[in-house]
Design a protein around this motif. Structure first.
Motif, PDB file in Angstrom:
ATOM      1  N   ASP A   1     -31.116  40.320 -14.133  1.00  0.00           N
ATOM      2  CA  ASP A   1     -30.007  39.688 -13.827  1.00  0.00           C
ATOM      3  C   ASP A   1     -29.971  37.902 -14.624  1.00  0.00           C
ATOM      4  O   ASP A   1     -30.874  37.204 -13.361  1.00  0.00           O
ATOM      5  CB  ASP A   1     -29.044  38.880 -12.427  1.00  0.00           C
ATOM      6  CG  ASP A   1     -27.858  38.659 -12.690  1.00  0.00           C
ATOM      7  OD1 ASP A   1     -27.379  37.804 -13.209  1.00  0.00           O
ATOM      8  OD2 ASP A   1     -27.613  37.589 -11.191  1.00  0.00           O
TER       9      ASP A   1
ATOM     10  N   ASP B   1     -29.419  33.460  -0.525  1.00  0.00           N
ATOM     11  CA  ASP B   1     -29.230  34.788  -0.087  1.00  0.00           C
ATOM     12  C   ASP B   1     -28.239  35.869   0.178  1.00  0.00           C
ATOM     13  O   ASP B   1     -27.963  36.944   0.330  1.00  0.00           O
ATOM     14  CB  ASP B   1     -30.661  35.128   0.448  1.00  0.00           C
ATOM     15  CG  ASP B   1     -31.975  34.923   0.066  1.00  0.00           C
ATOM     16  OD1 ASP B   1     -31.495  35.201  -1.048  1.00  0.00           O
ATOM     17  OD2 ASP B   1     -33.218  34.691   0.650  1.00  0.00           O
TER      18      ASP B   1
ATOM     19  N   GLU C   1     -21.960  39.542  -0.825  1.00  0.00           N
ATOM     20  CA  GLU C   1     -20.981  40.042  -1.404  1.00  0.00           C
ATOM     21  C   GLU C   1     -21.134  40.903  -2.044  1.00  0.00           C
ATOM     22  O   GLU C   1     -20.471  41.706  -2.284  1.00  0.00           O
ATOM     23  CB  GLU C   1     -20.822  38.880  -2.072  1.00  0.00           C
ATOM     24  CG  GLU C   1     -20.072  39.020  -3.617  1.00  0.00           C
ATOM     25  CD  GLU C   1     -20.029  38.207  -4.872  1.00  0.00           C
ATOM     26  OE1 GLU C   1     -20.238  37.772  -6.393  1.00  0.00           O
ATOM     27  OE2 GLU C   1     -20.446  36.747  -4.627  1.00  0.00           O
ATOM     28  N   HIS C   2     -22.261  41.836  -2.788  1.00  0.00           N
ATOM     29  CA  HIS C   2     -22.598  42.368  -3.148  1.00  0.00           C
ATOM     30  C   HIS C   2     -23.347  43.924  -2.449  1.00  0.00           C
ATOM     31  O   HIS C   2     -23.210  45.398  -2.619  1.00  0.00           O
ATOM     32  CB  HIS C   2     -24.118  42.814  -4.048  1.00  0.00           C
ATOM     33  CG  HIS C   2     -23.380  41.514  -4.990  1.00  0.00           C
ATOM     34  ND1 HIS C   2     -22.990  41.967  -6.121  1.00  0.00           N
ATOM     35  CD2 HIS C   2     -24.327  40.099  -5.346  1.00  0.00           C
ATOM     36  CE1 HIS C   2     -22.625  40.947  -7.375  1.00  0.00           C
ATOM     37  NE2 HIS C   2     -23.275  39.976  -6.643  1.00  0.00           N
TER      38      HIS C   2
ATOM     39  N   ARG D   1     -34.092  44.781 -10.238  1.00  0.00           N
ATOM     40  CA  ARG D   1     -32.978  44.674 -10.313  1.00  0.00           C
ATOM     41  C   ARG D   1     -32.667  43.303 -11.524  1.00  0.00           C
ATOM     42  O   ARG D   1     -33.309  41.888 -10.619  1.00  0.00           O
ATOM     43  CB  ARG D   1     -31.985  43.866  -9.200  1.00  0.00           C
ATOM     44  CG  ARG D   1     -30.443  43.859  -9.615  1.00  0.00           C
ATOM     45  CD  ARG D   1     -29.711  43.520  -8.665  1.00  0.00           C
ATOM     46  NE  ARG D   1     -29.808  44.403  -7.235  1.00  0.00           N
ATOM     47  CZ  ARG D   1     -30.128  44.864  -6.003  1.00  0.00           C
ATOM     48  NH1 ARG D   1     -30.416  43.405  -5.661  1.00  0.00           N
ATOM     49  NH2 ARG D   1     -29.512  46.115  -5.275  1.00  0.00           N
TER      50      ARG D   1
ATOM     51  N   THR E   1     -33.525  46.530  -5.563  1.00  0.00           N
ATOM     52  CA  THR E   1     -32.848  48.229  -4.718  1.00  0.00           C
ATOM     53  C   THR E   1     -33.021  48.221  -4.166  1.00  0.00           C
ATOM     54  O   THR E   1     -35.083  47.528  -3.719  1.00  0.00           O
ATOM     55  CB  THR E   1     -32.620  48.593  -6.264  1.00  0.00           C
ATOM     56  OG1 THR E   1     -33.703  49.216  -6.309  1.00  0.00           O
ATOM     57  CG2 THR E   1     -31.810  47.514  -7.174  1.00  0.00           C
TER      58      THR E   1
ATOM     59  N   LYS F   1     -29.230  35.052  -9.143  1.00  0.00           N
ATOM     60  CA  LYS F   1     -27.747  35.179  -8.513  1.00  0.00           C
ATOM     61  C   LYS F   1     -27.492  36.322  -7.545  1.00  0.00           C
ATOM     62  O   LYS F   1     -28.088  37.025  -6.570  1.00  0.00           O
ATOM     63  CB  LYS F   1     -26.486  34.901  -8.935  1.00  0.00           C
ATOM     64  CG  LYS F   1     -26.395  33.860  -9.253  1.00  0.00           C
ATOM     65  CD  LYS F   1     -24.621  33.022  -9.092  1.00  0.00           C
ATOM     66  CE  LYS F   1     -24.604  31.577  -9.352  1.00  0.00           C
ATOM     67  NZ  LYS F   1     -23.034  31.047  -9.762  1.00  0.00           N
ATOM     68  N   TRP F   2     -27.730  37.700  -8.415  1.00  0.00           N
ATOM     69  CA  TRP F   2     -27.861  39.296  -7.842  1.00  0.00           C
ATOM     70  C   TRP F   2     -28.907  39.950  -8.617  1.00  0.00           C
ATOM     71  O   TRP F   2     -29.126  40.818  -9.709  1.00  0.00           O
ATOM     72  CB  TRP F   2     -26.891  39.786  -8.023  1.00  0.00           C
ATOM     73  CG  TRP F   2     -27.242  41.083  -6.782  1.00  0.00           C
ATOM     74  CD1 TRP F   2     -26.328  42.529  -7.406  1.00  0.00           C
ATOM     75  CD2 TRP F   2     -27.213  41.220  -5.881  1.00  0.00           C
ATOM     76  NE1 TRP F   2     -26.684  43.268  -6.634  1.00  0.00           N
ATOM     77  CE2 TRP F   2     -27.718  42.193  -5.171  1.00  0.00           C
ATOM     78  CE3 TRP F   2     -27.671  40.462  -4.349  1.00  0.00           C
ATOM     79  CZ2 TRP F   2     -26.944  43.316  -4.356  1.00  0.00           C
ATOM     80  CZ3 TRP F   2     -27.358  40.886  -2.785  1.00  0.00           C
ATOM     81  CH2 TRP F   2     -27.300  42.540  -2.750  1.00  0.00           C
TER      82      TRP F   2
ATOM     83  N   MET G   1     -25.147  36.428  -1.184  1.00  0.00           N
ATOM     84  CA  MET G   1     -25.160  37.260  -2.822  1.00  0.00           C
ATOM     85  C   MET G   1     -25.054  38.704  -1.459  1.00  0.00           C
ATOM     86  O   MET G   1     -24.084  39.374  -2.442  1.00  0.00           O
ATOM     87  CB  MET G   1     -25.898  37.225  -3.876  1.00  0.00           C
ATOM     88  CG  MET G   1     -25.860  35.763  -4.427  1.00  0.00           C
ATOM     89  SD  MET G   1     -24.266  35.976  -5.184  1.00  0.00           S
ATOM     90  CE  MET G   1     -22.936  34.913  -4.124  1.00  0.00           C
ATOM     91  N   CYS G   2     -26.277  38.984  -0.575  1.00  0.00           N
ATOM     92  CA  CYS G   2     -25.988  39.988   0.339  1.00  0.00           C
ATOM     93  C   CYS G   2     -24.774  40.859   0.897  1.00  0.00           C
ATOM     94  O   CYS G   2     -24.426  41.593   0.175  1.00  0.00           O
ATOM     95  CB  CYS G   2     -27.186  40.252   1.217  1.00  0.00           C
ATOM     96  SG  CYS G   2     -28.540  39.945   0.849  1.00  0.00           S
TER      97      CYS G   2
ATOM     98  N   ARG H   1     -32.390  39.734  -3.320  1.00  0.00           N
ATOM     99  CA  ARG H   1     -31.784  40.137  -4.144  1.00  0.00           C
ATOM    100  C   ARG H   1     -32.367  40.434  -6.049  1.00  0.00           C
ATOM    101  O   ARG H   1     -31.495  40.927  -6.521  1.00  0.00           O
ATOM    102  CB  ARG H   1     -31.219  38.878  -4.418  1.00  0.00           C
ATOM    103  CG  ARG H   1     -30.157  38.209  -3.370  1.00  0.00           C
ATOM    104  CD  ARG H   1     -29.673  36.971  -4.013  1.00  0.00           C
ATOM    105  NE  ARG H   1     -30.764  35.634  -3.793  1.00  0.00           N
ATOM    106  CZ  ARG H   1     -30.904  35.068  -4.348  1.00  0.00           C
ATOM    107  NH1 ARG H   1     -30.536  34.876  -6.096  1.00  0.00           N
ATOM    108  NH2 ARG H   1     -31.826  34.135  -4.518  1.00  0.00           N
TER     109      ARG H   1
END
Length: 438
Positions: free
Chosen positions: A154, A229, A235-236, A152, A201, A158-159, A232-233, A198
């Protein structure tokens, strides 16, 4: 030089110090522990009179390339510091990778580390990883080389992970197979390294888990070094980091979770239920202001906890004896208990705490017959600041250091003698690091 016998030494075995002991080695393993002079010794002898012998230490987490980045990002918070380190990682060449890894391994050996776990950042150049493997083999240290992977991207980290340092996941795993082949027959084993939850996937986690399971490889993962961690987890993915990993099937007995400063009681129970190990990195956590990992609570929860130093950009040294001491003192200060984590407990963390998770030989109570001859000979009288020795364990924990390390053996081979690496001359290592700073 490979040693046959260490004579007349005080050896830590079965949790007790035994004086006037001869330690006989055969084919890189401890063959016998007997009273001085009871058995004839071979021709290749190491005089242990007046010295103390212990198993070598296992550094469960480092980033070797950071030996070229000392002092970088000093005073920056973690994400800003990571950006500064990332810029240097993007410029990493095979030559720089070789010299930083060689120097860091030699420095680690000098403080009694006989096994280290290298958590490589993802990097698109196979030649960079190959160079690190070559440096580890040249140093003679026992190592687990964890090859970095991510899927993933970024740029903010952050993610996801820095896209400049990534390559397709299947390509990275295919090159990991090449590393396994190249390491075969050496003291280096291979694993997989994931920057944090993060950076993979759920599909990537499934692929890495299946790959590691098929080959019985350990996987190293930064987890909850700070609150990022979890934040962000949530949030997403709508769940915290530990639940995110559990839902993806990425918690199991070959996973080493690094840092875990923000690991709460529920998280500790979840990791323990899945057999996950933890790497405690006190000096790095202090340096970056991350906090204090709840080590006593981790141990109470049944987690296997090992000790790590982290990379030289966040710790400044590769000194496991310093980490041993500060790791105990930090917990005592946090809990206001002077009798917390004494020498037996801290040495167990440093020599054996996460060995099972990492696929390493276990040695729960000191030097024993049959174990790999990964040994450290201390001479406390080399430093008057360690004298008198009322309790060798207390001396090791509270005031010993690399200056008291007289010899370090891996597989019975002397790699460090009187502070100098016998294979890698100090002047060559210094020249290599001067190059990396240019």
């Amino acid at each position: 030089m490979t040693i046959d016998t260490i004579t007349d030494v005080t050896v830590l075995s079965g949790g007790t110090w035994h004086a006037a002991t001869d330690v006989h080695l055969v084919d890189g393993r401890v063959h016998a522990l007997v009273p001085k002079g009871e058995l004839p010794h071979g021709e290749r002898v190491l005089d242990g009179s007046g010295a103390h012998l212990t198993p070598g230490l296992v550094n469960t987490h480092t980033h070797l390339f950071q030996a070229g980045l000392r002092g970088i990002g000093e005073g920056l918070p973690l994400l800003s510091w990571l950006s500064a380190v990332g810029e240097e990682a993007a410029r990493l060449t095979p030559e720089r990778a070789y010299w930083t890894a060689a120097a860091a391994a030699a420095e680690a050996l000098r403080s009694g580390t006989t096994t280290l776990v290298e958590h490589m950042w993802p990097h698109p150049s196979p030649e960079v990883h190959d160079a690190v493997l070559r440096a580890l083999r040249d140093s003679g240290v026992r190592a687990v080389l964890c090859r970095g992977v991510a899927d993933r991207a970024d740029g903010s980290r952050k993610w996801g992970f820095d896209p400049r340092l990534m390559q397709p996941l299947k390509e990275a795993l295919a090159h990991t197979d090449e590393l396994i082949g190249a390491a075969r027959g050496s003291r280096v084993a291979v694993g997989v390294a994931v920057p944090n939850p993060r950076c993979l996937t759920p599909e990537g986690m499934a692929l890495v888990r299946a790959y590691a399971d098929e080959r019985e490889l350990p996987v190293s993962l930064h987890l909850l070094e700070t609150t990022t961690d979890d934040a962000m987890c949530r949030e997403h993915a709508g769940v915290g980091a530990v639940e995110y990993l559990e839902r993806a099937g990425f918690l199991w007995e070959r996973l080493l979770a690094v840092h875990c400063v923000e690991l709460d009681a529920a998280g500790r129970a979840t990791l323990a239920r899945h057999g996950v190990g933890v790497s405690y990195n006190p000096l790095s956590n202090m340096r970056l202001g991350s906090g204090i990992a709840p080590v006593p609570d981790m141990l109470e929860a049944g987690l296997r906890v090992g000790l790590g130093v982290d990379g030289a950009a966040s710790n400044d040294t590769q000194d496991m004896l310093e980490a041993l001491r500060i790791g105990a003192y930090l917990q005592r200060a946090a809990h206001r208990k002077a009798d917390l984590l004494g020498f037996p407990e801290m040495f167990a963390l440093a020599a054996n705490g996460a060995n099972r998770v990492l696929g390493l030989e276990e040695r729960p109570d000191g030097v024993r017959v049959g174990m790999q001859a990964d040994l450290v000979l201390h001479r406390f009288d080399r430093d008057y600041a360690c004298l008198p020795v009322r309790d060798p364990g207390a001396t090791l924990l509270t005031c010993a250091g690399s200056r008291t390390v007289a010899a370090v053996l891996v597989g019975g081979e002397v790699l460090v003698r009187d502070g100098e690496h016998v294979r890698l001359p100090a002047r060559e290592l210094a020249a290599g690091l001067t190059f990396t700073a240019a």
